[in-house]
Structures are given as C-alpha cells and as structure tokens.
Motif scaffolding. Structure first.
Motif, PDB file in Angstrom:
ATOM      1  N   GLY A  82     -50.786  58.544  38.056  1.00  0.00           N
ATOM      2  CA  GLY A  82     -51.633  59.694  38.320  1.00  0.00           C
ATOM      3  C   GLY A  82     -51.112  60.587  39.428  1.00  0.00           C
ATOM      4  N   THR A  83     -52.030  61.327  40.045  1.00  0.00           N
ATOM      5  CA  THR A  83     -51.670  62.283  41.091  1.00  0.00           C
ATOM      6  C   THR A  83     -51.116  61.595  42.328  1.00  0.00           C
ATOM      7  OG1 THR A  83     -53.425  63.774  40.307  1.00  0.00           O
ATOM      8  CG2 THR A  83     -52.527  64.178  42.512  1.00  0.00           C
ATOM      9  N   GLY A  84     -51.676  60.445  42.650  1.00  0.00           N
ATOM     10  CA  GLY A  84     -51.216  59.732  43.847  1.00  0.00           C
ATOM     11  C   GLY A  84     -49.743  59.392  43.807  1.00  0.00           C
ATOM     12  N   ALA A  85     -49.238  59.080  42.622  1.00  0.00           N
ATOM     13  CA  ALA A  85     -47.832  58.718  42.485  1.00  0.00           C
ATOM     14  C   ALA A  85     -46.903  59.880  42.813  1.00  0.00           C
ATOM     15  CB  ALA A  85     -47.560  58.225  41.064  1.00  0.00           C
ATOM     16  N   LYS A  86     -47.425  61.104  42.724  1.00  0.00           N
ATOM     17  CA  LYS A  86     -46.599  62.256  43.094  1.00  0.00           C
ATOM     18  C   LYS A  86     -46.306  62.277  44.590  1.00  0.00           C
ATOM     19  CE  LYS A  86     -48.137  65.343  39.367  1.00  0.00           C
ATOM     20  NZ  LYS A  86     -48.718  66.668  39.039  1.00  0.00           N
ATOM     21  N   VAL A  87     -47.087  61.525  45.358  1.00  0.00           N
ATOM     22  CA  VAL A  87     -46.910  61.473  46.812  1.00  0.00           C
ATOM     23  C   VAL A  87     -46.151  60.213  47.221  1.00  0.00           C
ATOM     24  CG1 VAL A  87     -48.080  61.428  49.039  1.00  0.00           C
ATOM     25  CG2 VAL A  87     -49.029  62.791  47.160  1.00  0.00           C
ATOM     26  N   TRP A  88     -46.704  59.041  46.838  1.00  0.00           N
ATOM     27  CA  TRP A  88     -46.113  57.810  47.358  1.00  0.00           C
ATOM     28  C   TRP A  88     -44.742  57.480  46.774  1.00  0.00           C
ATOM     29  CZ3 TRP A  88     -51.041  56.194  44.776  1.00  0.00           C
ATOM     30  CH2 TRP A  88     -50.846  55.722  43.468  1.00  0.00           C
ATOM     31  N   THR A  89     -44.442  57.975  45.578  1.00  0.00           N
ATOM     32  CA  THR A  89     -43.145  57.618  44.992  1.00  0.00           C
ATOM     33  C   THR A  89     -41.957  58.251  45.707  1.00  0.00           C
ATOM     34  OG1 THR A  89     -43.368  59.403  43.349  1.00  0.00           O
ATOM     35  CG2 THR A  89     -44.090  57.188  42.707  1.00  0.00           C
ATOM     36  N   PHE A  90     -42.209  59.241  46.579  1.00  0.00           N
ATOM     37  CA  PHE A  90     -41.123  59.789  47.391  1.00  0.00           C
ATOM     38  C   PHE A  90     -40.535  58.726  48.323  1.00  0.00           C
ATOM     39  CE2 PHE A  90     -42.311  64.030  46.084  1.00  0.00           C
ATOM     40  CZ  PHE A  90     -41.137  64.766  46.242  1.00  0.00           C
ATOM     41  N   VAL A  91     -41.317  57.659  48.565  1.00  0.00           N
ATOM     42  CA  VAL A  91     -40.848  56.579  49.438  1.00  0.00           C
ATOM     43  C   VAL A  91     -40.765  55.248  48.701  1.00  0.00           C
ATOM     44  CG1 VAL A  91     -41.385  55.215  51.503  1.00  0.00           C
ATOM     45  CG2 VAL A  91     -41.747  57.693  51.510  1.00  0.00           C
ATOM     46  N   THR A  92     -41.765  54.958  47.855  1.00  0.00           N
ATOM     47  CA  THR A  92     -41.833  53.626  47.251  1.00  0.00           C
ATOM     48  C   THR A  92     -40.669  53.323  46.308  1.00  0.00           C
ATOM     49  OG1 THR A  92     -43.289  54.505  45.503  1.00  0.00           O
ATOM     50  CG2 THR A  92     -44.340  53.506  47.432  1.00  0.00           C
ATOM     51  N   TYR A  93     -40.063  54.357  45.737  1.00  0.00           N
ATOM     52  CA  TYR A  93     -38.925  54.109  44.845  1.00  0.00           C
ATOM     53  C   TYR A  93     -37.806  53.386  45.570  1.00  0.00           C
ATOM     54  CZ  TYR A  93     -35.753  57.507  46.958  1.00  0.00           C
ATOM     55  OH  TYR A  93     -34.912  58.153  47.825  1.00  0.00           O
ATOM     56  N   SER A  94     -37.700  53.639  46.887  1.00  0.00           N
ATOM     57  CA  SER A  94     -36.605  53.075  47.672  1.00  0.00           C
ATOM     58  C   SER A  94     -36.778  51.579  47.922  1.00  0.00           C
ATOM     59  CB  SER A  94     -36.477  53.807  49.010  1.00  0.00           C
ATOM     60  OG  SER A  94     -37.614  53.580  49.826  1.00  0.00           O
ATOM     61  N   LEU A  95     -37.951  51.045  47.607  1.00  0.00           N
ATOM     62  CA  LEU A  95     -38.204  49.619  47.819  1.00  0.00           C
ATOM     63  C   LEU A  95     -37.953  48.800  46.558  1.00  0.00           C
ATOM     64  CD1 LEU A  95     -41.529  49.949  49.862  1.00  0.00           C
ATOM     65  CD2 LEU A  95     -39.185  49.767  50.744  1.00  0.00           C
ATOM     66  N   LEU A  96     -37.655  49.476  45.460  1.00  0.00           N
ATOM     67  CA  LEU A  96     -37.417  48.796  44.182  1.00  0.00           C
ATOM     68  C   LEU A  96     -35.925  48.771  43.874  1.00  0.00           C
ATOM     69  CD1 LEU A  96     -40.212  50.586  42.091  1.00  0.00           C
ATOM     70  CD2 LEU A  96     -40.359  48.323  43.138  1.00  0.00           C
ATOM     71  N   HIS A  97     -35.483  47.706  43.220  1.00  0.00           N
ATOM     72  CA  HIS A  97     -34.080  47.603  42.821  1.00  0.00           C
ATOM     73  C   HIS A  97     -33.977  47.043  41.415  1.00  0.00           C
ATOM     74  CE1 HIS A  97     -33.634  48.015  47.171  1.00  0.00           C
ATOM     75  NE2 HIS A  97     -32.423  48.493  46.908  1.00  0.00           N
ATOM     76  N   ALA A  98     -32.916  47.435  40.733  1.00  0.00           N
ATOM     77  CA  ALA A  98     -32.773  47.077  39.323  1.00  0.00           C
ATOM     78  C   ALA A  98     -32.477  45.596  39.135  1.00  0.00           C
ATOM     79  CB  ALA A  98     -31.662  47.910  38.693  1.00  0.00           C
ATOM     80  N   ASN A  99     -31.618  45.035  40.002  1.00  0.00           N
ATOM     81  CA  ASN A  99     -31.232  43.636  39.871  1.00  0.00           C
ATOM     82  C   ASN A  99     -30.695  43.147  41.212  1.00  0.00           C
ATOM     83  OD1 ASN A  99     -28.518  44.690  39.974  1.00  0.00           O
ATOM     84  ND2 ASN A  99     -28.688  45.114  37.776  1.00  0.00           N
ATOM     85  N   LEU A 100     -30.272  41.907  41.268  1.00  0.00           N
ATOM     86  CA  LEU A 100     -29.786  41.330  42.519  1.00  0.00           C
ATOM     87  C   LEU A 100     -28.517  42.024  43.015  1.00  0.00           C
ATOM     88  CD1 LEU A 100     -30.394  37.485  42.100  1.00  0.00           C
ATOM     89  CD2 LEU A 100     -31.502  39.053  43.722  1.00  0.00           C
TER      90      LEU A 100
END
Length: 273
Positions: A82-100
């Motif tokens: 939703g709308t909230g993801a337009k804000v937090w994903t500017f930072v939260t994407y950096s905490l996720l990784h595809a694999n080890l």
C-alpha cells in the motif's frame, strides 16, 4: 686483626622476580557494537528464506524497492504494501538479500569501512547514515528505472556510502589506510580532509577511479549475485556513494583539519616522512 664488618649489599638478589611489561596486542579486526548489531540484524532478517515461498515473495514485495510502485499512471496496480510501502521501502530494501552470497559479499565489504565509520560516528549517527545512503541509492535507482517492476534489494548502496565516507579520513596520517596507522579507535577519529582537498589526493582519486570502473563494468555486464537473471543495481551504488561522500560532514563529530594542515600532512606522507 679482624676486619671491620661490611655493610649489607644493596644489590638485588638474583632470585628476586622481575616484572615484564608486555605491549598489548590489538586484534586484527575488532568490530564496534553498532556494526556488530547491524550485521546480526541482516543475518536475522535473512532467515526469511526459510519461510514458505509465497510468504517470502510477499516480504520482498512489501519491503523491497519497486520503482513501479511510484508510477502515477498505474493507480490501479496492486502491489502489496500500500501507500506505506512508498515510504519505508526507501530503507527496508537494504535489509533484504537474495541469498547468502549476496549477504556475505556486502558484509565483507562493509567490515573494514563500516568499522571505522561506526567508531567515528557512534551508533545513532551510524544507523541514520546507513538509512540516508540507502534512501539515496533507492532514489538513484528510481530515477533511472522509473518503470521497473522487479524489486531491488540489498545493502550495497549503504555499503558504498560507508566506503565513500571512510575515504574522507582513511588516508590521513594515523588513519586505517595510512602507513603510520594508530590503534583502531584513534585511527577512526583523525581529522578528515576538506572535500576539495581530499579530491586532490592521488590515492583517493585512484580509489574513486577503480571503484567507479568496477561498478560500471559489473553493471553493464549484468553480473548479478542472484543468478543469470539478476543484474547489479549500479546506479543505486553510485547514489549511495555520492551521498556518503557529500553528506559525510553533516554526520562527522570530529573537528575538521585546516586546509594548510592537510596540505602538510599530505606532503609528509607522500615524501615518506
């Protein structure tokens, strides 16, 4: 005639113990608490790969950075978050990784530069700095991939920002990339060179040339950590790098070295003094 009694000898007995003072040995790599906490956080979040595939994909859609999410012409496009993801994903994407491999690559690059930066900034400044450089990387990715629907994930923009910030003081005498390195805490808190002065340092220029060349080569070649279908978001790397280089002074608590002092330090190091 008896000889007069001799006074007792003042020489220490050879059996007396002698204290030996040993110089403390500094570990090769000591991680400050803030950096350790960040690495642990990344590792814990990566446990999401143990979730069922549907739920794992949902976390990427909700917390990954998707440029298509900001496309005003696609108001009816259903992207989780939703709308909230337009804000937090500017930072939260950096905490996720595809694999080890992706996670390990970013952590290994972050350890030397992030360690110096965390010691210099302190925990609060360090975490805010990582968030700001992550957002700068996301903005650069959005500008160059405004219609992309593939999520971008990974801490590379923050790592790039940390590298850029660290080189502002890394080559100064006594810092961690100089020939006369001090202990870790002292090396992390030497006064930084002014930006224009730093950009005249041949070592820093060489570092910048190599860094940009590698990012462009890997980006154009689409060599990704997720497999053949994934590419390196090199524009995000550059966005984070420029943010770290230019915004360093806003976070730096160490008083800046004067230009004339920086010139003298640079000349001393170059001449091998």
């Amino acid at each position: 005639m008896d000889s007069p009694p001799q006074p007792p000898s003042q020489d220490p007995s050879p059996e007396e113990p002698v204290a030996v003072v040993r110089a403390p040995h500094e570990p090769i790599l000591t991680l400050p608490t803030a950096l350790t906490a960040y690495v642990v956080l990344l590792a814990v979040i990566h446990l999401r790969v143990l979730l069922p595939p549907e739920l794992e994909n949902w976390t990427i859609d909700v917390f990954g950075f998707i440029p298509k999410r900001y496309d005003a012409s696609l108001a009816n496009l259903q992207i989780p978050g939703g709308t909230g993801a337009k804000v937090w994903t500017f930072v939260t994407y950096s905490l996720l990784h595809a694999n080890l491999t992706h996670l390990a690559f970013n952590v290994l690059w972050l350890l030397p530069f992030g360690s110096a930066l965390a010691r210099r900034f302190g925990a609060v400044r360090f975490f805010v700095f990582l968030a700001v450089t992550a957002a700068a990387g996301a903005l650069a990715h959005l500008v160059t991939h405004e219609h992309a629907v593939v999520p971008m994930i990974g801490a590379s923009a923050s790592v790039s920002g940390a590298m850029a910030a660290a080189i502002r003081f890394a080559f100064v005498r006594g810092s961690f990339l100089s020939f006369s390195r001090s202990d870790a805490d002292t090396a992390a808190k030497v006064p930084a060179q002014p930006l224009l002065q730093a950009l005249r340092d041949k070592r820093i220029v060489g570092f910048l040339v190599v860094w940009f060349a590698l990012n462009i080569i890997f980006g154009v070649g689409a060599i990704g950590v997720e497999g053949d279908s994934a590419g390196v978001a090199w524009e995000a790397h550059i966005g984070g790098f420029f943010a770290g280089l230019l915004l360093f002074a806003l976070f730096d608590p160490v008083p800046r070295v004067r230009s004339d002092a920086a010139d003298a330090s640079s000349q001393d190091i170059s001449s091998g003094i």
